[in-house]
Scaffold this active site. Sequence first.
Site, PDB file in Angstrom:
ATOM      1  N   SER A  27      -7.668  -2.533 -11.503  1.00  0.00           N
ATOM      2  CA  SER A  27      -6.765  -2.854 -12.597  1.00  0.00           C
ATOM      3  C   SER A  27      -7.024  -4.278 -13.056  1.00  0.00           C
ATOM      4  O   SER A  27      -7.817  -5.000 -12.449  1.00  0.00           O
ATOM      5  CB  SER A  27      -5.309  -2.702 -12.152  1.00  0.00           C
ATOM      6  N   LYS A  28      -6.306  -4.648 -14.103  1.00  0.00           N
ATOM      7  CA  LYS A  28      -6.521  -5.965 -14.722  1.00  0.00           C
ATOM      8  C   LYS A  28      -6.406  -7.107 -13.723  1.00  0.00           C
ATOM      9  O   LYS A  28      -7.105  -8.105 -13.828  1.00  0.00           O
ATOM     10  CB  LYS A  28      -5.507  -6.173 -15.851  1.00  0.00           C
TER      11      LYS A  28
END
Length: 471
Positions: free
Chosen positions: A243-244
């Site tokens: 994820s980010k």
Amino acid sequence: MTDKTTQVVTRFAPSPTGYLHIGGARTALFNWLYARHTGGKFLIRIEDTDRERSTPAAVDAIFEGLDWLGLKGDGEVVFQHSREQNHKDAVTALLKAGRAYACFMTAEETDAAREEARAAGHALRSSWRDRTPTAEQLQQPHVVRFKGPLDEPLLIGDAVQGEVRFNTKDLDDLVLLRSDGTPTYNLAVVVDDHDMGVTHIIRGDDHLNNAARQSLIYTALGWDVPKFAHIPLIHGPDGAKLSKRHGAQAVGDYAELGYLPEAMRNYLARLGWSHGDDEIFSDEQAIGWFDVADINRAPSRLDFAKLGSVNAHWIRECESERLLGLVTGALRHRGQTHVDAPETQEVLRRTLPLVKERAQTLVQLADLVQFALIERPFGLDEKTKGLMTEETVARLKRLHETLSAWGDWSMEGSDMVLKNFLENEGIGMGKVGPVLRGILSGGHPAPDISKVFTSLGQAETLARLDTAVFL
Ligand code: GLU
């Protein structure tokens, strides 16, 4: 999985999301490698049926990522949206064959049917499944659903996951055409893959359930089911889904961080696939070795340290004029506009071979050449100032004299003049190295002093000494 009898056709089928995700890039790479390995074809299909998200910019971003990575498709790119009529024709064929039906359930009725199905232990079935609507009814808004087997075992042979068992009672009568007449994802994918002659579907294992549904549609249409290979997703260094918060997600981010496309190909190929213990390999080697059977079944973890060392290798291997162009681009990107001047290019040409061993990224390399690019006059840092004793200044003046008379500024020449000077002065490098480094580098990271001489050349070295010693 290598099949010698028919030509292998793979495909990468991204939905435009605004950028090429690193996971998508790896999927594309595996498809490309497998096609190249087998002498087959690698096709690209843009799944742009979601018209709102599929803006030209979002589509371009995918191509930009693929171009940068060097993954060219064979033949024309297919745009899924443009094939809507083919999708509809397939539904007509399914309706004719009794493998699809018109369903007029309202939203409430569908909810109730879903509840009922859950209680009975199977997936959604419509009450219209075995009814024949009148011509008049068919004028009313309705969806078309797939009519799959009610309760049968279904085995999907997957080159990565092995034999995956399903039962059709868990697969609902999925919608093929929405009430506005538009085709749904699972239908479009099957029709397109069939029409494009795709033989091997290599994609993320988040699509494994779709493989079961899709295989039923293939069979109902009387088509061969392609071979599947569902690859585990990429996880972050901590093992959690990528994820980010793990950092760069888009291929373009990696380009900006200063990774080379060949390093990304090398690293991504190794991420979830292996050939013995080989960590560093060329495209030719990867193509020669790549087999879907060697894809790992466990999720792989992004490892930035490893990516850095792979990139460092490819920076060292990079042809010098190309590296010059790439570093120039990185410098321009950070706002250093004078870097294209011929003199600056010459400085970079001399400096890059001297410092490239120490860089893991182009961004680091751009840092490592700063010492050579800074413009005079620049002040001395406090530490260097503190080292400028009378004795040292006198010594630096003698060095200035020696260097003024010296003609060979190659690496060997620079080593030699420095060595001779230290011998004549009867001192070790420790006596003069730190102050000289401070004076010549303006406090920027710099390589060994003799390399700094070679990088700056005679005029600039003397000028920097001048400013520090005589002014
Ligand atoms: N368009 C799908 C995606 O981007 C991939 C479909 C497929 O590979 O079958 O996830």
